[in-house]
Design a protein around this motif. Structure first.
Motif, PDB file in Angstrom:
ATOM      1  N   LEU A  55      37.198 111.555  90.951  1.00  0.00           N
ATOM      2  CA  LEU A  55      38.118 112.392  90.171  1.00  0.00           C
ATOM      3  C   LEU A  55      38.491 111.685  88.866  1.00  0.00           C
ATOM      4  O   LEU A  55      38.459 112.280  87.779  1.00  0.00           O
ATOM      5  N   VAL A  57      36.921 109.107  87.291  1.00  0.00           N
ATOM      6  CA  VAL A  57      35.757 108.917  86.412  1.00  0.00           C
ATOM      7  C   VAL A  57      35.337 110.251  85.788  1.00  0.00           C
ATOM      8  O   VAL A  57      35.073 110.330  84.586  1.00  0.00           O
ATOM      9  N   GLY A  58      35.278 111.281  86.594  1.00  0.00           N
ATOM     10  CA  GLY A  58      34.875 112.595  86.082  1.00  0.00           C
ATOM     11  C   GLY A  58      35.854 113.114  85.045  1.00  0.00           C
ATOM     12  O   GLY A  58      35.458 113.652  84.007  1.00  0.00           O
ATOM     13  N   PHE A  59      37.143 112.934  85.308  1.00  0.00           N
ATOM     14  CA  PHE A  59      38.163 113.367  84.349  1.00  0.00           C
ATOM     15  C   PHE A  59      37.997 112.632  83.023  1.00  0.00           C
ATOM     16  O   PHE A  59      37.990 113.251  81.957  1.00  0.00           O
ATOM     17  N   PHE A  61      35.378 111.145  81.812  1.00  0.00           N
ATOM     18  CA  PHE A  61      34.128 111.575  81.164  1.00  0.00           C
ATOM     19  C   PHE A  61      34.297 112.960  80.547  1.00  0.00           C
ATOM     20  O   PHE A  61      33.953 113.195  79.391  1.00  0.00           O
ATOM     21  N   ASN A  62      34.849 113.870  81.309  1.00  0.00           N
ATOM     22  CA  ASN A  62      35.003 115.243  80.818  1.00  0.00           C
ATOM     23  C   ASN A  62      35.989 115.339  79.656  1.00  0.00           C
ATOM     24  O   ASN A  62      35.888 116.239  78.822  1.00  0.00           O
ATOM     25  N   GLU A  63      36.917 114.390  79.593  1.00  0.00           N
ATOM     26  CA  GLU A  63      37.860 114.372  78.474  1.00  0.00           C
ATOM     27  C   GLU A  63      37.363 113.498  77.327  1.00  0.00           C
ATOM     28  O   GLU A  63      38.086 113.244  76.366  1.00  0.00           O
ATOM     29  N   ASN A  64      36.132 113.012  77.471  1.00  0.00           N
ATOM     30  CA  ASN A  64      35.506 112.256  76.381  1.00  0.00           C
ATOM     31  C   ASN A  64      36.148 110.890  76.140  1.00  0.00           C
ATOM     32  O   ASN A  64      36.002 110.327  75.051  1.00  0.00           O
ATOM     33  N   LEU A  69      29.307 105.327  82.724  1.00  0.00           N
ATOM     34  CA  LEU A  69      29.968 104.515  83.745  1.00  0.00           C
ATOM     35  C   LEU A  69      30.074 103.052  83.316  1.00  0.00           C
ATOM     36  O   LEU A  69      30.930 102.312  83.817  1.00  0.00           O
ATOM     37  N   LYS A  94      46.078 107.178  75.237  1.00  0.00           N
ATOM     38  CA  LYS A  94      46.649 108.197  76.133  1.00  0.00           C
ATOM     39  C   LYS A  94      46.842 109.493  75.355  1.00  0.00           C
ATOM     40  O   LYS A  94      47.389 109.485  74.248  1.00  0.00           O
ATOM     41  N   PRO A  95      46.391 110.616  75.890  1.00  0.00           N
ATOM     42  CA  PRO A  95      46.543 111.891  75.161  1.00  0.00           C
ATOM     43  C   PRO A  95      48.013 112.181  74.865  1.00  0.00           C
ATOM     44  O   PRO A  95      48.884 111.946  75.710  1.00  0.00           O
TER      45      PRO A  95
END
Lengths: 254, 254
Positions: A55, A57-59, A61-64, A69, A94-95
């Motif tokens: 979750l 790592v995917g987050f 990656f998906n948020e650029n 990895l 941090k966004p």
């Protein structure tokens, strides 16, 4: 690892009869896991406690934030999987702004302890009649699909109904409409087309609503909060039947 | 006021036949409205563009930022309802941390323009077979209810499946599992149990997946991005039929 689901007691209302003995039924668990990136807390996922490293790592990656990895030095789960600590090999910002379809900010109840509708009881078939009113008045769902609907009732009629693509938006809009219209009725029931998560119950506490009804399922945390707060929580309402997850004493069989 | 829904073209696949002429069908619109409190942007709601003042007031009340309407000096909708400006009669602290069940951070596509799977075609009945594999392998949904499931496929098999209480968590977990397992297959299809919103499509762009399939509905923004990006988007898959919302040329009738 925390379990993805647990069991809870449920009382059935079927064919005009209210069971006096509950049955055990499986129920989704809500797990809150906070993502720390380079030591800084970023956000809290409300999720099922499986594949939490994936979750994170995917987050990212998906948020650029990462593109491979190789940028991840370490992932650690701490505090019974309530913290996901990711260390990157580079700094990350941090966004500053989040958006949401169905989430809020706090996980704390609006009113910590609030005795809701202690005097309120309702006939079981009345619950079904109120829910039928919501179903009859929702328009977008029937025309278009993909909409959620929600309503506030005083226990007799259903004066405020909204539709939105998001479940949580519906609940916030109901509250806002209630305030903006200077509604004077006492809100007794929150009727929802979608799932009952903990946030729905927290939000209901603010208005002191003693009854929450949905045609789908609640989560275990939602049931727990409802139980503690004195709220009657009803799920899986279908035609002439439903399941009661907490405080069945508020219901009177027809 | 922006519309709550719009219309889009849809090609039907029914009983082994792929329609060559699309039909017009209504579809949910995603509206992004940013809440400003005392001039500061707080968060962006992805919502239906109705009752936006109520959404703002209800959110602030439910998050305990206000306790009554008297604390609100003014609410203004600006820029075609894409800004909700709330002026309070007291200062308010923007929340430092957000949590989510189903939202992300950015609304920008991961890869702005990315030609996905230009060479990839698939037989219509193969799509149904892949989706059946997801349905057969999901466990929590069947045992407990209240779970979403999602899978990544190479177009032949379904090597990565996850379940989570949140739709968006599922997609992030899939991406993470793909990276963490150093999977070498080329991801061709994203299979989802829940609704296809714009974020799902944005996230798919990052992995260059040319096909997204769900048994429920997409939003209009999801269809628009899929269309622009060359992604085939399929909704309402049921047994031997489905609807195609974009790029039907990728599908071969059986």
């Amino acid at each position: 690892m925390p379990e993805t689901y647990t069991h809870t007691s449920v009382w059935h209302y079927r064919q005009g009869t209210l069971d006096s003995t509950p049955e055990s039924t499986p129920i989704v668990r809500e797990h809150a896991a906070t993502l720390y990136v380079n030591g800084e807390p970023w956000l809290t996922f409300i999720c099922s406690p499986i594949a939490l490293e994936a979750l994170a790592v995917g987050f990212l990656f998906n948020e650029n934030v990462i593109t491979s990895l190789e940028e991840v030095d370490q992932i650690k789960l701490k505090e019974e999987d309530r913290r996901i600590q990711v260390q990157l090999n580079h700094p990350a910002q941090k966004p500053a702004q989040f958006h949401r379809t169905s989430t809020g900010v706090s996980l704390q109840p609006h009113i910590a302890a609030h005795e809701v509708g202690a005097d309120f009881t309702i006939q079981a078939d009345k619950v079904i009649a109120l829910y039928d009113q919501l179903m009859a008045q929702q328009k977008l769902h029937d025309q278009v699909g993909g909409f959620h609907s929600a309503a506030l009732s005083d226990g007799e009629s259903v004066p405020i109904i909204v539709e939105d693509l998001g479940r949580h938006n519906c609940v916030d809009k109901l509250t806002g409409l209630y305030l903006l219209r200077h509604a004077t009725f006492i809100p007794r029931a929150l009727l929802l087309s979608g799932r009952i998560s903990s946030e729905m119950v927290y939000k209901t506490l603010a208005l002191g609503i003693p009854l929450i009804v949905s045609r789908t399922s609640p989560t275990s945390l939602a049931v727990q909060i409802a139980d503690t707060s004195g709220i009657t929580l009803i799920g899986y309402l279908r035609k002439a039947q439903f399941d009661i997850y907490s405080h069945p004493e508020r219901l009177i069989a027809a």
